[in-house]
Design a protein around this motif. Structure first.
Motif, short mmCIF file in Angstrom:
data_model
loop_
_atom_site.label_atom_id
_atom_site.label_comp_id
_atom_site.label_asym_id
_atom_site.label_seq_id
_atom_site.Cartn_x
_atom_site.Cartn_y
_atom_site.Cartn_z
N VAL A 68 3.38 -14.65 -6.83
CA VAL A 68 3.95 -13.77 -7.87
C VAL A 68 3.82 -12.32 -7.45
CG1 VAL A 68 3.74 -13.01 -10.28
CG2 VAL A 68 3.56 -15.45 -9.72
N TYR A 69 2.65 -11.93 -6.97
CA TYR A 69 2.46 -10.54 -6.51
C TYR A 69 3.41 -10.20 -5.37
CZ TYR A 69 -1.78 -9.84 -9.30
OH TYR A 69 -2.66 -9.70 -10.33
N ASP A 70 3.61 -11.13 -4.46
CA ASP A 70 4.54 -10.89 -3.35
C ASP A 70 5.96 -10.69 -3.85
OD1 ASP A 70 2.44 -11.07 -1.55
OD2 ASP A 70 2.98 -13.09 -0.85
N ALA A 71 6.36 -11.47 -4.85
CA ALA A 71 7.71 -11.35 -5.41
C ALA A 71 7.91 -10.00 -6.09
CB ALA A 71 7.98 -12.48 -6.40
N ALA B 168 -1.02 -9.75 -15.73
CA ALA B 168 -1.78 -10.97 -16.01
C ALA B 168 -0.83 -12.13 -15.72
CB ALA B 168 -2.25 -11.00 -17.45
N ILE B 169 -1.29 -13.11 -14.95
CA ILE B 169 -0.42 -14.19 -14.51
C ILE B 169 -0.96 -15.53 -14.99
CG2 ILE B 169 0.55 -15.38 -12.50
CD1 ILE B 169 0.08 -12.71 -10.95
N TYR C 275 1.87 -6.11 -18.10
CA TYR C 275 2.63 -7.30 -18.44
C TYR C 275 1.77 -8.55 -18.33
CZ TYR C 275 6.57 -4.21 -17.75
OH TYR C 275 7.44 -3.15 -17.85
N THR C 276 2.13 -9.55 -19.13
CA THR C 276 1.63 -10.91 -18.96
C THR C 276 2.84 -11.76 -18.60
OG1 THR C 276 -0.14 -10.63 -20.58
CG2 THR C 276 0.54 -12.89 -20.08
N VAL C 277 2.72 -12.48 -17.49
CA VAL C 277 3.79 -13.34 -17.01
C VAL C 277 3.32 -14.79 -17.09
CG1 VAL C 277 5.15 -14.01 -14.99
CG2 VAL C 277 4.70 -11.60 -15.42
N THR C 278 4.10 -15.60 -17.78
CA THR C 278 3.88 -17.04 -17.78
C THR C 278 5.05 -17.64 -17.01
OG1 THR C 278 2.80 -16.92 -19.94
CG2 THR C 278 3.55 -19.10 -19.20
N ILE C 279 4.74 -18.31 -15.92
CA ILE C 279 5.78 -18.80 -15.03
C ILE C 279 5.50 -20.24 -14.65
CG2 ILE C 279 4.59 -17.74 -13.06
CD1 ILE C 279 7.42 -17.30 -11.81
N VAL C 280 6.55 -21.04 -14.68
CA VAL C 280 6.47 -22.47 -14.36
C VAL C 280 7.39 -22.72 -13.17
CG1 VAL C 280 6.80 -24.81 -15.24
CG2 VAL C 280 6.05 -22.99 -16.80
#
Length: 104
Positions: free
Chosen positions: A74-77, A90-91, A53-58
């Protein structure tokens, strides 16, 4: 992992919805976009053990944090999912201000 949710047995849409819910619960982001990149990785050794996955997070919670610290949040979540079905992540993590400056 959420009780009763079998990540590996879930459909692609269910997996994305589950990841989205976990990120929203943990980080209260203003936006999350998750792209399933699994098909692009078909054929390599790790592709059979999980999804890509690719995660785009704001999120405001990224303010004042270095890139590595943002990724750690993000990894912890998604810690359970990383052990039980997510092979690669991918973050792209931004504060709302950074996102606005880059993309708007």
């Amino acid at each position: 992992m959420s009780a009763g949710f079998d990540f590996m047995a879930a459909s692609a849409q269910e997996k994305i919805a589950h990841l989205d819910a976990r990120l929203n619960a943990a980080l209260s982001p203003s936006s999350v976009h998750i792209e399933d990149d699994s098909e692009a990785h078909a054929g390599h050794a790790g592709a059979t053990s999980g999804s890509h996955y690719t995660v785009t997070i704001v999120a405001d919670s990224f303010a004042g944090r270095a890139r590595v610290a943002r990724h750690r949040l993000v990894y912890d979540a998604l810690a359970d999912e990383m052990r039980r079905g997510v092979h690669a992540l991918a973050i792209k993590a931004y504060t709302p201000q950074e996102f606005a400056e880059i993309f708007q």
